[in-house]
Design a protein around this motif. Structure first.
Motif, PDB file in Angstrom:
ATOM      1  N   THR B 219      61.269  52.828  39.708  1.00  0.00           N
ATOM      2  CA  THR B 219      60.915  51.662  38.914  1.00  0.00           C
ATOM      3  C   THR B 219      60.266  52.110  37.616  1.00  0.00           C
ATOM      4  O   THR B 219      59.997  53.302  37.429  1.00  0.00           O
ATOM      5  CB  THR B 219      59.977  50.705  39.673  1.00  0.00           C
ATOM      6  OG1 THR B 219      59.923  49.455  38.977  1.00  0.00           O
ATOM      7  CG2 THR B 219      58.558  51.259  39.759  1.00  0.00           C
ATOM      8  N   GLN B 220      60.032  51.171  36.737  1.00  0.00           N
ATOM      9  CA  GLN B 220      59.425  51.486  35.452  1.00  0.00           C
ATOM     10  C   GLN B 220      58.259  50.550  35.167  1.00  0.00           C
ATOM     11  O   GLN B 220      58.317  49.370  35.477  1.00  0.00           O
ATOM     12  CB  GLN B 220      60.485  51.328  34.359  1.00  0.00           C
ATOM     13  CG  GLN B 220      59.905  51.271  32.955  1.00  0.00           C
ATOM     14  CD  GLN B 220      60.978  51.232  31.884  1.00  0.00           C
ATOM     15  OE1 GLN B 220      61.777  52.147  31.754  1.00  0.00           O
ATOM     16  NE2 GLN B 220      61.006  50.167  31.102  1.00  0.00           N
ATOM     17  N   LEU B 221      57.209  51.095  34.592  1.00  0.00           N
ATOM     18  CA  LEU B 221      56.061  50.294  34.174  1.00  0.00           C
ATOM     19  C   LEU B 221      55.866  50.453  32.670  1.00  0.00           C
ATOM     20  O   LEU B 221      55.915  51.562  32.148  1.00  0.00           O
ATOM     21  CB  LEU B 221      54.794  50.772  34.886  1.00  0.00           C
ATOM     22  CG  LEU B 221      54.769  50.634  36.409  1.00  0.00           C
ATOM     23  CD1 LEU B 221      53.575  51.377  36.987  1.00  0.00           C
ATOM     24  CD2 LEU B 221      54.728  49.164  36.802  1.00  0.00           C
ATOM     25  N   ILE B 222      55.629  49.344  32.000  1.00  0.00           N
ATOM     26  CA  ILE B 222      55.345  49.421  30.567  1.00  0.00           C
ATOM     27  C   ILE B 222      53.846  49.651  30.390  1.00  0.00           C
ATOM     28  O   ILE B 222      53.026  48.976  31.005  1.00  0.00           O
ATOM     29  CB  ILE B 222      55.753  48.124  29.856  1.00  0.00           C
ATOM     30  CG1 ILE B 222      57.255  47.910  30.014  1.00  0.00           C
ATOM     31  CG2 ILE B 222      55.383  48.183  28.383  1.00  0.00           C
ATOM     32  CD1 ILE B 222      57.734  46.588  29.459  1.00  0.00           C
ATOM     33  N   VAL B 223      53.509  50.622  29.552  1.00  0.00           N
ATOM     34  CA  VAL B 223      52.107  50.980  29.367  1.00  0.00           C
ATOM     35  C   VAL B 223      51.639  50.544  27.991  1.00  0.00           C
ATOM     36  O   VAL B 223      52.237  50.907  26.985  1.00  0.00           O
ATOM     37  CB  VAL B 223      51.939  52.503  29.478  1.00  0.00           C
ATOM     38  CG1 VAL B 223      50.495  52.882  29.258  1.00  0.00           C
ATOM     39  CG2 VAL B 223      52.440  52.996  30.807  1.00  0.00           C
ATOM     40  N   GLY B 224      50.594  49.749  27.963  1.00  0.00           N
ATOM     41  CA  GLY B 224      49.995  49.420  26.677  1.00  0.00           C
ATOM     42  C   GLY B 224      50.343  48.037  26.142  1.00  0.00           C
ATOM     43  O   GLY B 224      49.877  47.661  25.078  1.00  0.00           O
ATOM     44  N   ALA B 225      51.155  47.279  26.871  1.00  0.00           N
ATOM     45  CA  ALA B 225      51.452  45.928  26.404  1.00  0.00           C
ATOM     46  C   ALA B 225      50.414  44.948  26.933  1.00  0.00           C
ATOM     47  O   ALA B 225      50.214  43.873  26.404  1.00  0.00           O
ATOM     48  CB  ALA B 225      52.848  45.505  26.851  1.00  0.00           C
ATOM     49  N   THR B 226      49.756  45.348  28.011  1.00  0.00           N
ATOM     50  CA  THR B 226      48.776  44.502  28.685  1.00  0.00           C
ATOM     51  C   THR B 226      47.539  45.341  28.982  1.00  0.00           C
ATOM     52  O   THR B 226      47.601  46.573  28.930  1.00  0.00           O
ATOM     53  CB  THR B 226      49.378  43.949  29.993  1.00  0.00           C
ATOM     54  OG1 THR B 226      50.041  45.012  30.680  1.00  0.00           O
ATOM     55  CG2 THR B 226      50.384  42.849  29.704  1.00  0.00           C
ATOM     56  N   PRO B 227      46.398  44.688  29.288  1.00  0.00           N
ATOM     57  CA  PRO B 227      45.123  45.417  29.291  1.00  0.00           C
ATOM     58  C   PRO B 227      44.800  46.250  30.542  1.00  0.00           C
ATOM     59  O   PRO B 227      43.673  46.722  30.655  1.00  0.00           O
ATOM     60  CB  PRO B 227      44.099  44.285  29.142  1.00  0.00           C
ATOM     61  CG  PRO B 227      44.754  43.096  29.732  1.00  0.00           C
ATOM     62  CD  PRO B 227      46.207  43.245  29.480  1.00  0.00           C
ATOM     63  N   GLU B 228      45.743  46.511  31.423  1.00  0.00           N
ATOM     64  CA  GLU B 228      45.411  47.266  32.629  1.00  0.00           C
ATOM     65  C   GLU B 228      44.866  48.660  32.308  1.00  0.00           C
ATOM     66  O   GLU B 228      45.273  49.295  31.349  1.00  0.00           O
ATOM     67  CB  GLU B 228      46.648  47.436  33.529  1.00  0.00           C
ATOM     68  CG  GLU B 228      47.069  46.196  34.257  1.00  0.00           C
ATOM     69  CD  GLU B 228      47.915  45.281  33.375  1.00  0.00           C
ATOM     70  OE1 GLU B 228      48.325  45.719  32.285  1.00  0.00           O
ATOM     71  OE2 GLU B 228      48.142  44.125  33.790  1.00  0.00           O
ATOM     72  N   SER B 229      43.980  49.132  33.168  1.00  0.00           N
ATOM     73  CA  SER B 229      43.459  50.490  33.018  1.00  0.00           C
ATOM     74  C   SER B 229      44.428  51.472  33.664  1.00  0.00           C
ATOM     75  O   SER B 229      45.299  51.093  34.448  1.00  0.00           O
ATOM     76  CB  SER B 229      42.100  50.603  33.705  1.00  0.00           C
ATOM     77  OG  SER B 229      42.270  50.452  35.104  1.00  0.00           O
ATOM     78  N   ASP B 230      44.245  52.752  33.334  1.00  0.00           N
ATOM     79  CA  ASP B 230      45.056  53.788  33.961  1.00  0.00           C
ATOM     80  C   ASP B 230      44.869  53.766  35.473  1.00  0.00           C
ATOM     81  O   ASP B 230      45.789  54.042  36.234  1.00  0.00           O
ATOM     82  CB  ASP B 230      44.660  55.172  33.424  1.00  0.00           C
ATOM     83  CG  ASP B 230      45.063  55.348  31.974  1.00  0.00           C
ATOM     84  OD1 ASP B 230      45.877  54.545  31.485  1.00  0.00           O
ATOM     85  OD2 ASP B 230      44.542  56.281  31.327  1.00  0.00           O
ATOM     86  N   ARG B 231      43.652  53.440  35.880  1.00  0.00           N
ATOM     87  CA  ARG B 231      43.374  53.419  37.310  1.00  0.00           C
ATOM     88  C   ARG B 231      44.225  52.364  38.008  1.00  0.00           C
ATOM     89  O   ARG B 231      44.855  52.646  39.038  1.00  0.00           O
ATOM     90  CB  ARG B 231      41.890  53.138  37.552  1.00  0.00           C
ATOM     91  CG  ARG B 231      41.513  53.118  39.018  1.00  0.00           C
ATOM     92  CD  ARG B 231      40.009  53.249  39.203  1.00  0.00           C
ATOM     93  NE  ARG B 231      39.684  53.307  40.612  1.00  0.00           N
ATOM     94  CZ  ARG B 231      39.429  52.211  41.340  1.00  0.00           C
ATOM     95  NH1 ARG B 231      39.447  51.017  40.789  1.00  0.00           N
ATOM     96  NH2 ARG B 231      39.167  52.348  42.623  1.00  0.00           N
ATOM     97  N   GLN B 232      44.282  51.171  37.416  1.00  0.00           N
ATOM     98  CA  GLN B 232      45.107  50.122  38.012  1.00  0.00           C
ATOM     99  C   GLN B 232      46.566  50.551  38.104  1.00  0.00           C
ATOM    100  O   GLN B 232      47.237  50.326  39.099  1.00  0.00           O
ATOM    101  CB  GLN B 232      45.009  48.844  37.168  1.00  0.00           C
ATOM    102  CG  GLN B 232      43.802  47.994  37.502  1.00  0.00           C
ATOM    103  CD  GLN B 232      43.670  46.838  36.525  1.00  0.00           C
ATOM    104  OE1 GLN B 232      43.519  47.049  35.323  1.00  0.00           O
ATOM    105  NE2 GLN B 232      43.739  45.615  37.032  1.00  0.00           N
ATOM    106  N   ILE B 233      47.025  51.192  37.039  1.00  0.00           N
ATOM    107  CA  ILE B 233      48.419  51.621  37.020  1.00  0.00           C
ATOM    108  C   ILE B 233      48.683  52.680  38.086  1.00  0.00           C
ATOM    109  O   ILE B 233      49.642  52.602  38.850  1.00  0.00           O
ATOM    110  CB  ILE B 233      48.795  52.157  35.620  1.00  0.00           C
ATOM    111  CG1 ILE B 233      48.765  51.000  34.619  1.00  0.00           C
ATOM    112  CG2 ILE B 233      50.158  52.818  35.632  1.00  0.00           C
ATOM    113  CD1 ILE B 233      48.913  51.417  33.175  1.00  0.00           C
ATOM    114  N   MET B 234      47.779  53.665  38.180  1.00  0.00           N
ATOM    115  CA  MET B 234      47.994  54.735  39.149  1.00  0.00           C
ATOM    116  C   MET B 234      47.852  54.247  40.591  1.00  0.00           C
ATOM    117  O   MET B 234      48.537  54.736  41.482  1.00  0.00           O
ATOM    118  CB  MET B 234      47.028  55.908  38.909  1.00  0.00           C
ATOM    119  CG  MET B 234      47.313  56.738  37.660  1.00  0.00           C
ATOM    120  SD  MET B 234      49.049  57.069  37.324  1.00  0.00           S
ATOM    121  CE  MET B 234      49.533  58.005  38.759  1.00  0.00           C
TER     122      MET B 234
END
Ligand code: SF4
Lengths: 257, 430
Positions: B219-234
């Motif tokens: 899958t793919q996640l877009i980084v930086g379009a929304t305010p999530e932290s790196d922690r949330q993403i990881m």
């Protein structure tokens, strides 16, 4: 006086040579392909006649004593195009006679690491060309591709393409060495092929190239433009027959050829 | 519209998807065209330095949805096109024969309805597999909302299937892609994951069991379009690897193509952040880390100065130095600067001798970082004492190299010593 041993450039030739030299007590001065040989005042020259049986039994000996990986390393180094490979392989096998199956564990010993590095380089170039090779369809339906590689990798990649493009006749031309792999939908043959003019392309080929080039331009993201990174991945020396970049970058060179 | 025009439009629309790598699978084609390269293979690199392995293309960019971040959203006035399955299958086969590509990466905007779109994609892949007897690689995007029967057929025909999550949280999804529900994305992912596993088990018993997405799903996640932290993403990635059997999660630095009330204004894609996420991802997949170990509530974002492994090590000096001649494989992998290859070499050589400092050099292991975290038979070789602050100062990126978002590209291009960093940018390997 110790000697320089000369073989005929074939794999069997080199193996025959190694078998004979390793039997002797004295260290050779060099082991060379006759084309690379320059006579010296200080070394006797011995031309070794290739003996297929002897070569085969030597290979079997290496395989039993040191293992399949060792054999594969030797083969890849043989395909490399570096001066001194004869002696490198000699030193490696000689150490192998002492260390047996443990030979390839001695990673910090130069006699081993040199061979590993070289064999890796040859393998890497072969892998790279599996991707960068470009077939062009000729007017008569034959698929033709040219290579300008550092090492003689045809024997490594031809079987791969025989599986991949099994339903066409094709030629992969090692342009530097004037050798080519010919495939006729059944078997591969490697033989001499002189450098010729660019063969005539089929009309479908030209259209296909145009589509690919346009695709190639469109697929890059402008905001991430980074040509330096691109060149890191495809060193310039491999750009010559790359359909998608040849027009813009290499044309000047091509016409000077 | 000519084939060339369609190709232009539909390649242009597909270019932002990054989850595009082939990984060799053993599909034995009955036909005579195609064979996968084990381990995957790049055929070219585009001018943004990304590997081209597959023909990455959309079936259609005519969309009924209006996702805020997307070029193809219905409210954008852009040229639109749609391939016929015949055209696209033919194009794929032609490109494949010339060895331009390793296979097809087929996605689409949602045209008419999810099922209509999915059916078009399937027709194309069916043609390839059945008519052309194409044995090359096929990565098929699943259209969220398509029926399970169609998705299942996709899995049988393709080497890999994927659904893009794009936005890492429910809130962001609701904000920027209101017509896609989290459920329409996660449900097929979950079912596909379960089926992949079931089929794998079956194939262990009998090779006759049909293949189902043998290269797994991604899958793919877009980084930086929304305010999530790196922690949330990881955390999300970690749970996708653990619970949904994903093979890969790709991170795509947000490239602003639209403007909109809900979109952030950024001048260029956050490439350094993307790079660090790939490195963190690597820690999780190959080095046995969990997100909690290197990201917490207090430090929810990855350090831009250091790669995540070095950053972790500097905060855990008590676990170092590691004795090279005794450490096991997982311990070796936690040493900054020591990767899978170096750890492997160390273990190999250890079978025949105790390693000395010179041996590491001969193994061509880069000691720039590692020197501060290891001993060899009890001896420490670092050129600074074992002190986190001193080491930190040594390893920190020089100030003039530190980047704001705007010139991050430079970060990757100026210093030749960063070559290793650049190459690892693609995989995140450390
Ligand atoms: S569904 Fe959303 S992300 Fe996909 S093409 Fe349409 S607008 Fe773009």
């Amino acid at each position: 006086m110790s000697a320089t041993y000369i073989y005929d450039g074939t794999y069997e030739g080199l193996m025959t040579c190694l078998a004979e030299v390793l039997k002797k007590q004295e260290e050779p001065d060099d082991i060379v392909f006759f084309q690379d040989f320059t006579p010296s005042l200080f070394s006797r020259e011995v031309t070794v006649e290739t003996k297929k049986r002897k070569a085969e039994s030597f290979l079997l000996f290496v395989k039993n004593k040191m293992g399949k990986d060792t054999l594969r390393n030797i083969m890849k180094c043989f395909l490399s195009d570096v001066p001194g490979k004869g002696m490198m392989i000699y030193d490696y096998v000689k150490l192998g006679i002492e260390k047996g199956k443990n030979l390839d564990l001695f990673l910090s010993d130069e006699r081993v690491s040199k061979i590993h590095t070289l064999s890796m380089r040859v393998g890497r170039e072969a892998h790279r060309m599996k991707g960068l090779l470009r077939f062009k369809e000729l007017f008569d339906g034959v698929y033709y591709a040219r290579l300008y590689t550092d090492h003689f990798i045809l024997p490594l990649i031809a079987p791969f393409f025989a599986g991949r493009l099994a339903d066409r006749c094709w030629i992969i031309h090692d342009y530097k060495r004037s050798r080519a792999a010919f495939y006729n939908k059944r078997a591969i043959r490697i033989a001499q092929l002189e450098r010729e003019n660019v063969p005539l392309l089929s009309s479908e080929e030209i259209e296909c190239q145009m589509l690919w080039k346009r695709y190639f331009q469109k697929i890059a993201v402008p905001g991430r433009y980074n040509p330096r990174l691109q060149r890191q991945f495809i060193p310039k020396k491999y750009w010559r027959d790359l359909v998608e970049v040849e027009e813009s970058i290499v044309q000047g060179k091509r016409s000077a050829e | 519209m000519s084939l060339l025009n369609k190709l232009e439009i539909l390649a242009d629309s597909a270019k932002y998807d990054v989850s595009c790598a082939s990984s060799g699978t053993k599909r034995n084609p009955k036909g005579r065209l195609g064979r996968n390269t084990p381990g995957g293979c790049c055929h070219s690199w585009s001018s943004d330095g990304r590997c081209i392995s597959l023909l990455k293309i959309l079936m259609s960019n005519i969309c009924i949805y209006d996702c805020a971040y997307c070029v193809n959203r219905i409210s954008n006035d852009i040229p639109r096109a749609i391939f016929t399955p015949d055209e696209l299958a033919g194009l794929t086969v032609n490109f494949y024969r010339k060895n331009y590509i390793e296979g097809l990466f087929l996605s689409s905007a949602v045209t008419k309805s999810p099922d209509f779109t999915m059916e078009l994609l399937l027709q194309t892949v069916r043609l390839l597999r059945k008519e052309y007897r194409f044995g090359g690689y096929v990565h098929l995007k699943l259209i969220p909302g398509a029926s399970w029967e169609l998705i299942k057929e996709g899995g049988r025909l393709a080497d890999r299937v994927s659904v893009n999550i794009e936005l890492p949280t429910r809130q962001s999804l609701a904000l920027l892609a209101p017509q896609k529900t989290p459920d329409s994305i996660l449900r097929p992912m979950k079912s596909v994951g379960a089926l992949i596993q079931a089929i794998r088990r079956e194939r262990k018993k009998t090779k006759k069991a049909p293949l189902f997405s043998p290269a797994g799903q991604s899958t793919q996640l877009i980084v930086g379009a929304t305010p999530e932290s790196d922690r949330q993403i990881m955390m999300l990635s970690e749970s996708l690897y653990d619970n949904m059997n994903l093979k890969r999660v790709y991170y795509s630095a947000y490239v602003p193509v639209n403007s909109g009330r809900n979109l952030p204004s950024v001048s260029s894609p956050p490439l350094l952040r993307e790079h660090r996420l790939y490195q963190a991802d690597w820690l999780i997949r190959f080095y046995g880390f969990s997100t909690d170990e290197f990201l917490d509530e207090k430090n929810p974002n990855l350090n831009t100065d250091f790669d995540p492994k070095t950053d972790w090590a500097l905060k855990h000096m008590e676990t170092f130095p590691v004795e090279i001649n005794r450490a096991d494989y997982p311990q070796l992998l936690r040493i900054p600067g020591i990767g899978i290859r170096s750890a492997g070499k160390i273990l190999t050589l250890r079978k025949v001798k105790a390693l000395r400092f010179e041996d590491l050099k001969k193994l061509r292991i880069v000691l720039k970082r590692a020197q501060y975290f290891i001993t060899l038979s009890g001896r420490y070789f670092g050129d600074e004492p074992q002190n986190a602050e001193k080491i930190q100062a040594r390893l920190r990126i020089p100030v003039q190299d530190k980047k704001k978002d705007s010139d991050q590209l430079d970060f990757f291009t100026r210093d030749p010593n960063r070559l290793a960093d650049e190459l690892s940018a693609i995989t995140g390997e450390l």
